[in-house]
Each structure stands twice: as structure tokens, then as C-alpha cells.
Design an enzyme around this catalytic site. Structure first.
Site, PDB file in Angstrom:
ATOM      1  N   TYR A 149       1.620   2.569  17.186  1.00  0.00           N
ATOM      2  CA  TYR A 149       0.519   1.886  16.486  1.00  0.00           C
ATOM      3  C   TYR A 149      -0.806   2.600  16.754  1.00  0.00           C
ATOM      4  CZ  TYR A 149      -3.079  -1.689  15.647  1.00  0.00           C
ATOM      5  OH  TYR A 149      -4.218  -2.368  15.233  1.00  0.00           O
TER       6      TYR A 149
ATOM      7  N   ALA B  32      -5.021  -3.764   5.470  1.00  0.00           N
ATOM      8  CA  ALA B  32      -3.555  -3.870   5.464  1.00  0.00           C
ATOM      9  C   ALA B  32      -2.961  -2.886   6.466  1.00  0.00           C
ATOM     10  CB  ALA B  32      -3.010  -3.565   4.065  1.00  0.00           C
TER      11      ALA B  32
ATOM     12  N   ILE C 194       0.830  -1.214   0.000  1.00  0.00           N
ATOM     13  CA  ILE C 194       0.000   0.000   0.000  1.00  0.00           C
ATOM     14  C   ILE C 194       0.868   1.269   0.000  1.00  0.00           C
ATOM     15  CG2 ILE C 194      -2.115  -0.992   0.955  1.00  0.00           C
ATOM     16  CD1 ILE C 194      -1.224   0.135   3.719  1.00  0.00           C
TER      17      ILE C 194
HETATM   18  N1  LIG Z   1      -6.806  -8.920  14.866  1.00  0.00           N
HETATM   19  C1  LIG Z   1      -7.176  -8.032  15.799  1.00  0.00           C
HETATM   20  O1  LIG Z   1      -7.449  -8.413  16.950  1.00  0.00           O
HETATM   21  C2  LIG Z   1      -7.287  -6.576  15.451  1.00  0.00           C
HETATM   22  C3  LIG Z   1      -7.689  -5.680  16.463  1.00  0.00           C
HETATM   23  C4  LIG Z   1      -7.788  -4.315  16.158  1.00  0.00           C
HETATM   24  C5  LIG Z   1      -7.531  -3.885  14.858  1.00  0.00           C
HETATM   25  N2  LIG Z   1      -7.130  -4.773  13.910  1.00  0.00           N
HETATM   26  C6  LIG Z   1      -6.840  -4.262  12.563  1.00  0.00           C
HETATM   27  O2  LIG Z   1      -7.485  -5.083  11.596  1.00  0.00           O
HETATM   28  C7  LIG Z   1      -6.690  -5.150  10.404  1.00  0.00           C
HETATM   29  C8  LIG Z   1      -6.465  -6.594  10.001  1.00  0.00           C
HETATM   30  O3  LIG Z   1      -5.800  -7.262  11.056  1.00  0.00           O
HETATM   31  P1  LIG Z   1      -5.459  -8.805  11.000  1.00  0.00           P
HETATM   32  O4  LIG Z   1      -5.567  -9.317  12.374  1.00  0.00           O
HETATM   33  O5  LIG Z   1      -6.205  -9.482   9.899  1.00  0.00           O
HETATM   34  O6  LIG Z   1      -3.904  -8.729  10.642  1.00  0.00           O
HETATM   35  P2  LIG Z   1      -3.018  -9.641   9.679  1.00  0.00           P
HETATM   36  O7  LIG Z   1      -1.622  -9.316   9.952  1.00  0.00           O
HETATM   37  O8  LIG Z   1      -3.458 -11.050   9.754  1.00  0.00           O
HETATM   38  O9  LIG Z   1      -3.416  -9.088   8.230  1.00  0.00           O
HETATM   39  C9  LIG Z   1      -2.847  -7.934   7.682  1.00  0.00           C
HETATM   40  C10 LIG Z   1      -2.514  -8.251   6.229  1.00  0.00           C
HETATM   41  O10 LIG Z   1      -1.977  -7.061   5.647  1.00  0.00           O
HETATM   42  C11 LIG Z   1      -0.845  -7.401   4.869  1.00  0.00           C
HETATM   43  N3  LIG Z   1       0.021  -6.208   4.867  1.00  0.00           N
HETATM   44  C12 LIG Z   1       0.764  -5.722   5.885  1.00  0.00           C
HETATM   45  N4  LIG Z   1       1.432  -4.627   5.501  1.00  0.00           N
HETATM   46  C13 LIG Z   1       1.088  -4.417   4.206  1.00  0.00           C
HETATM   47  C14 LIG Z   1       1.456  -3.432   3.247  1.00  0.00           C
HETATM   48  N5  LIG Z   1       2.338  -2.466   3.556  1.00  0.00           N
HETATM   49  N6  LIG Z   1       0.916  -3.489   2.013  1.00  0.00           N
HETATM   50  C15 LIG Z   1       0.037  -4.481   1.681  1.00  0.00           C
HETATM   51  N7  LIG Z   1      -0.330  -5.452   2.540  1.00  0.00           N
HETATM   52  C16 LIG Z   1       0.180  -5.415   3.792  1.00  0.00           C
HETATM   53  C17 LIG Z   1      -0.207  -8.597   5.567  1.00  0.00           C
HETATM   54  O11 LIG Z   1       0.564  -9.396   4.687  1.00  0.00           O
HETATM   55  C18 LIG Z   1      -1.454  -9.335   6.081  1.00  0.00           C
HETATM   56  O12 LIG Z   1      -1.889 -10.304   5.139  1.00  0.00           O
HETATM   57  C19 LIG Z   1      -5.426  -4.359  10.708  1.00  0.00           C
HETATM   58  O13 LIG Z   1      -5.568  -3.061  10.194  1.00  0.00           O
HETATM   59  C20 LIG Z   1      -5.361  -4.320  12.217  1.00  0.00           C
HETATM   60  O14 LIG Z   1      -4.658  -3.202  12.697  1.00  0.00           O
HETATM   61  C21 LIG Z   1      -7.008  -6.107  14.180  1.00  0.00           C
END
Ligand SMILES: NC(=O)c1ccc[n+]([C@@H]2O[C@H](COP(=O)([O-])OP(=O)(O)OC[C@H]3O[C@@H](n4cnc5c(N)ncnc54)[C@H](O)[C@@H]3O)[C@@H](O)[C@H]2O)c1
Length: 311
Positions: free
Chosen positions: A144, A77, A57
Site C-alpha cells: 500500500y 478512490a 478507475i
Molecule cells: N482514512 C484515512 O485515515 C486515510 C489516511 C491516509 C490516506 N487515505 C487515503 O484517502 C483516500 C480516501 O480514503 P477513505 O478513508 O475515504 O476510504 P474509503 O474506503 O472510505 O473510500 C474509498 C472509496 O473508493 C471506492 N473505490 C475503491 N476502489 C475503487 C476502484 N477501483 N474504482 C472506483 N472506486 C473505488 C470505494 O468504494 C470507496 O467508496 C484513499 O486514497 C486513502 O488511501 C485515507
């Protein structure tokens, strides 16, 4: 709505969102943009008919190309780990803030009408009296959290200035299937249990979190897309659970498999002791109704982990 782009679609919430959309909006064309830093293209094999773009991204030209013709974006992402953001705040800023700015700018260029942004409650608000809600003054204590707050600001600005319908969904602690690559509590514990190793607890286990099953989060995302939601919403369960209570329930769930051994360590920097959320705004405005009880969600998650063949 015919075409949706999911950034970070190879990750935990992305894969479950794809599954949910396929089951509930089967005609939808789904494109995934992911740099495979954590998720993997091969995780998408379980789904048919997806379009996959490998890339970052932070690459504004690529993001612009991917978003051409989209009716909506689910933006997941991110650099998601609090501790990594403390170790490398520059990288966190570049991915989360600049990367999201690229997504929003492409949304503006192509007049994409809808964006659902993944945000977070605890990390944005800092150590405040729970339950946390949307009207509290943010006071992030990690890079973060600060990056997610900044993203919410840009989503709001692009709504106000360019008419994009943008919502920021503040997820609490999400758990569920397809999370093998995650370092979050439930995933980390199940991996240690499967390996017959003790689980590591940082602090005395009294820390409180709001654990929400991933399908319920997907319902919130789906609903936000359908409604064309705008603004900020807390998505969790509203139920506080301590780590020690979580371990007790996990012990019941894996009971026949083995006894869980626990190792306690000191508290970690930058982590909040107690957070759970008030979901009444999302219940009303998004018709968000989390329905999976913790024991049931952990059973489903454990079944998936036992059968998981991911590296
Ligand atoms: N899982 C949780 O409990 C939780 C809680 C609060 C917020 N979130 C938010 O939800 C979203 C998804 O979280 P998740 O748990 O599925 O995380 P995850 O790490 O499993 O998924 C994130 C995906 O983004 C991709 N990614 C990372 N950096 C990137 C970049 N620069 N360009 C393109 N792709 C990129 C990674 O390869 C991964 O597949 C995130 O924004 C996270 O901050 C998650």
C-alpha cells in the site's frame, strides 16, 4: 472552477468532501465515480444535484468519459487497507497504480487543470524518527505504501511533463462522521462499543498516531483546489497520541453510555509503531489549519455513530 470529479466519492473522506464543497462552493457541479466496493451510492442520498458514475478507475474508457469537461479532480478512490495490500499486492497495484494512471491520463487528455491526490504519510515513509515531513527519504514497508509513493511520482511527472497542477496530500489517521464502513481505529472502536463488545488492540497500546478530524482534512483539500497547489504536503495535526490515550479520551466521551473493555493482542506485521507529522509546510503553503481538538472531534464522531443507520 465549475465542475469537480471526486473518485471514491461514496467513501468516508469523499462524502465529507462533498459536504464541505456544498457548504463552501454551492454553485459547483460535482460528479462522483465509485465502484461501491466500500462506499455505497445510497450514502450520496443526503446530497442533492450530484452526478453519479458507477464503475472502476481500472476502466480507462469510463474514467476518460467521466473526466470530460472537468475543471478539477479530487482523487480518493483506492485500495486503502495495508493488510489487504500485503495479502494481495497485485490487486493493490492494479487499483492504486494503474487506476491512478488512468485518472492522470484522462486529466492529460482533457487538459483538466487541477488534481488533488489522496496520499499517506506513515505508510510511505516507514519506521522513521517522527515527526515525519516531506523531505524524508521514503521507505515504504507495505505494498500500500509503495503504491502511494508511486502515485506521488506520477503526479509529479504529469505536473512536470503536461502542466497539470497536481498535489499529493499525505493524510495521517483521519476519523469522523460517515466512517461506519471503515476498519480504522476510531471507527472500529466505536462500532465495538456500540455492540457492547471489547475493543481489540494489536500491540500494547503504546503505538503513536496523529488523529485528525475529517473536516480539517476537507479544509486542506478545499484549500489545495483554490490555490492550485502542487507538490507533496503532510496533513495531520502534528499531535502524537497513543492508542491507550485515545481509549482514555473515548472512555470520557462515551462515559455515560458504557465502560470500554479492552483486549490486547500481539503486534501486526507491516504496521509502524510511531508516526505523527510536521504540518508546517501545509500550514504555510496551503493555509491549512486543523482546528478540531481530539476530544471535540471524538464527541462529534460518537454522536454520528450513535445515530447511524448504515448497514
Ligand atoms: N482514512 C484515512 O485515515 C486515510 C489516511 C491516509 C490516506 N487515505 C487515503 O484517502 C483516500 C480516501 O480514503 P477513505 O478513508 O475515504 O476510504 P474509503 O474506503 O472510505 O473510500 C474509498 C472509496 O473508493 C471506492 N473505490 C475503491 N476502489 C475503487 C476502484 N477501483 N474504482 C472506483 N472506486 C473505488 C470505494 O468504494 C470507496 O467508496 C484513499 O486514497 C486513502 O488511501 C485515507
Amino acid at each position: 472552477m465549475d465542475k469537480v470529479v471526486i473518485t471514491g466519492g461514496c467513501g468516508f473522506i469523499g462524502l465529507n468532501t462533498i459536504d464541505y464543497l456544498k457548504k463552501n462552493k454551492s454553485h459547483l457541479k460535482i460528479s462522483v465515480l465509485d465502484n461501491e466496493s466500500l462506499g455505497r451510492k445510497e450514502y450520496l442520498k443526503e446530497f442533492e444535484g450530484l452526478e453519479f458514475f458507477s464503475g472502476d478507475i481500472r476502466d480507462s474508457d469510463l474514467v476518460d468519459r467521466v473526466l470530460y469537461g472537468a475543471d478539477a479532480v479530487v482523487h480518493l478512490a483506492a485500495d486503502t487497507r495495508v493488510l489487504d495490500s500485503i495479502a494481495d499486492p497485485v490487486k493493490n497495484f492494479q487499483i492504486n497504480v494503474l487506476g491512478t494512471f488512468n485518472v492522470l491520463n484522462a486529466v492529460r487528455n482533457h487538459s483538466v487543470p487541477l488534481l488533488v491526490n489522496a496520499s499517506t504519510g506513515g505508510a510511505i515513509l516507514g519506521e522513521v524518527s517522527p515527526p515525519v515531513h516531506e523531505n524524508m527519504i521514503p521507505e515504504p514497508i507495505s505494498p500500500y505504501g509503495a503504491s502511494k509513493l508511486s502515485i506521488e511520482g506520477y503526479c509529479s511527472a504529469f505536473s512536470g511533463s503536461y502542466g497539470v497542477k497536481a498535489s499529493s496530500l499525505r493524510f495521517s489517521n483521519v476519523y469522523g462522521p460517515r466512517s461506519y464502513h471503515k476498519g480504522s481505529v476510531v471507527a472500529a472502536f466505536f462500532k465495538r462499543i456500540l455492540a457492547d463488545k471489547p475493543i481489540d488492540v494489536y500491540g500494547d497500546g503504546t503505538q503513536i498516531r496523529d488523529y485528525v478530524y475529517v473536516d480539517d482534512i476537507c479544509q486542506g483539500i478545499y484549500s489545495s483546489l483554490n490555490i492550485g497547489a502542487e507538490g507533496v504536503y503532510q496533513l495531520g495535526t502534528g499531535i502524537p497520541t497513543s492508542i491507550n490515550q485515545l481509549i482514555e479520551i473515548m472512555q470520557d466521551v462515551v462515559g455515560e453510555y458504557r465502560d470500554i473493555k479492552v483486549r490486547y493482542h500481539g503486534f501486526r506485521e507491516g504496521e509502524i509503531h510511531t508516526t505523527y507529522c510536521d504540518i508546517s509546510k501545509a500550514e504555510k503553503a496551503l493555509r491549512y489549519h486543523p482546528k478540531t481538538e481530539l476530544t471535540q472531534g471524538l464527541k462529534l464522531t460518537w454522536e454520528w455513530f450513535k445515530n447511524c443507520t448504515q448497514p
